[in-house]
Scaffold this motif. Structure first.
Motif, short mmCIF file in Angstrom:
data_model
loop_
_atom_site.label_atom_id
_atom_site.label_comp_id
_atom_site.label_asym_id
_atom_site.label_seq_id
_atom_site.Cartn_x
_atom_site.Cartn_y
_atom_site.Cartn_z
N UNK A 1 0.84 -1.20 0.00
CA UNK A 1 0.00 0.00 0.00
C UNK A 1 0.87 1.24 0.00
N UNK A 2 1.90 1.26 0.86
CA UNK A 2 2.78 2.42 0.94
C UNK A 2 3.55 2.59 -0.37
N UNK A 3 4.03 1.50 -0.96
CA UNK A 3 4.77 1.61 -2.22
C UNK A 3 3.86 2.16 -3.31
N UNK A 4 2.60 1.67 -3.36
CA UNK A 4 1.65 2.20 -4.34
C UNK A 4 1.39 3.68 -4.09
N UNK B 1 2.28 6.39 -6.88
CA UNK B 1 1.17 7.09 -7.51
C UNK B 1 1.02 8.53 -7.03
N UNK B 2 1.06 8.74 -5.73
CA UNK B 2 0.69 10.04 -5.19
C UNK B 2 1.86 10.88 -4.68
N UNK B 3 2.88 10.26 -4.13
CA UNK B 3 3.97 11.03 -3.55
C UNK B 3 5.03 11.44 -4.55
N UNK C 1 6.02 17.93 4.15
CA UNK C 1 5.15 17.43 5.22
C UNK C 1 4.43 16.15 4.80
N UNK C 2 3.92 16.12 3.57
CA UNK C 2 3.23 14.93 3.06
C UNK C 2 4.19 13.75 2.93
N UNK C 3 5.39 14.01 2.45
CA UNK C 3 6.39 12.95 2.31
C UNK C 3 6.77 12.40 3.68
N UNK D 1 -5.04 3.73 3.01
CA UNK D 1 -4.95 4.04 1.58
C UNK D 1 -5.22 5.52 1.45
N UNK D 2 -5.11 6.03 0.27
CA UNK D 2 -5.32 7.47 0.08
C UNK D 2 -6.75 7.85 0.42
#
Length: 125
Positions: A11-14, A18-20, A53-55, A120-121
């Motif tokens: 989940x974290x890798x996805x 995808x998002x980070x 901050x998100x990272x 998840x997101x």
């Protein structure tokens, strides 16, 4: 002992892929931009701080998944036949394991109450 796949890591890798990735790319790009207009520098600085901050939060969430995975591994270990058969001779060790697991569970509970823990997101607990 049966090794289970690390769902949290996937989940974290996805999430990273995808998002980070745009935040990571943006941060590295902003760091290389030469002096620009002061307002643009300020805006880029604010956007970069938000991206960082998100990272950082994603890394913390990844560490929480690792803690969950470690706890799952300990419970699987405790369910093995030879452990269950020798439980009386392991009272002191099991007491120490119980204390560590209790501390970890308390940490996870406090963390999830004060911080968004994203599975998840679209789903945060």
């Amino acid at each position: 002992m049966t090794v289970m796949p690390r769902v949290g890591q996937t989940v974290i890798q996805n999430l990273n892929d995808t998002y980070l990735q745009p935040f990571i790319t943006f941060s590295s790009t902003v760091a290389t931009i030469a002096q620009v207009h002061p307002y643009a520098t300020l805006a880029l600085g604010i956007l970069n701080a938000a991206a960082q901050s998100l990272i950082k939060q994603a890394k913390i969430d990844d560490d929480m998944f690792d803690l969950f995975d470690t706890l799952r591994t300990v419970y699987n270990f405790l369910l093995e036949d030879d452990i269950i058969q020798n439980i009386n001779s392991m009272k002191e060790t099991l007491g120490k394991i119980a204390q560590v697991i209790n501390d970890a569970a308390r940490f996870i509970k406090n963390y999830s109450e004060t911080t968004k823990f994203c599975v998840s997101v679209t789903f945060c607990i």
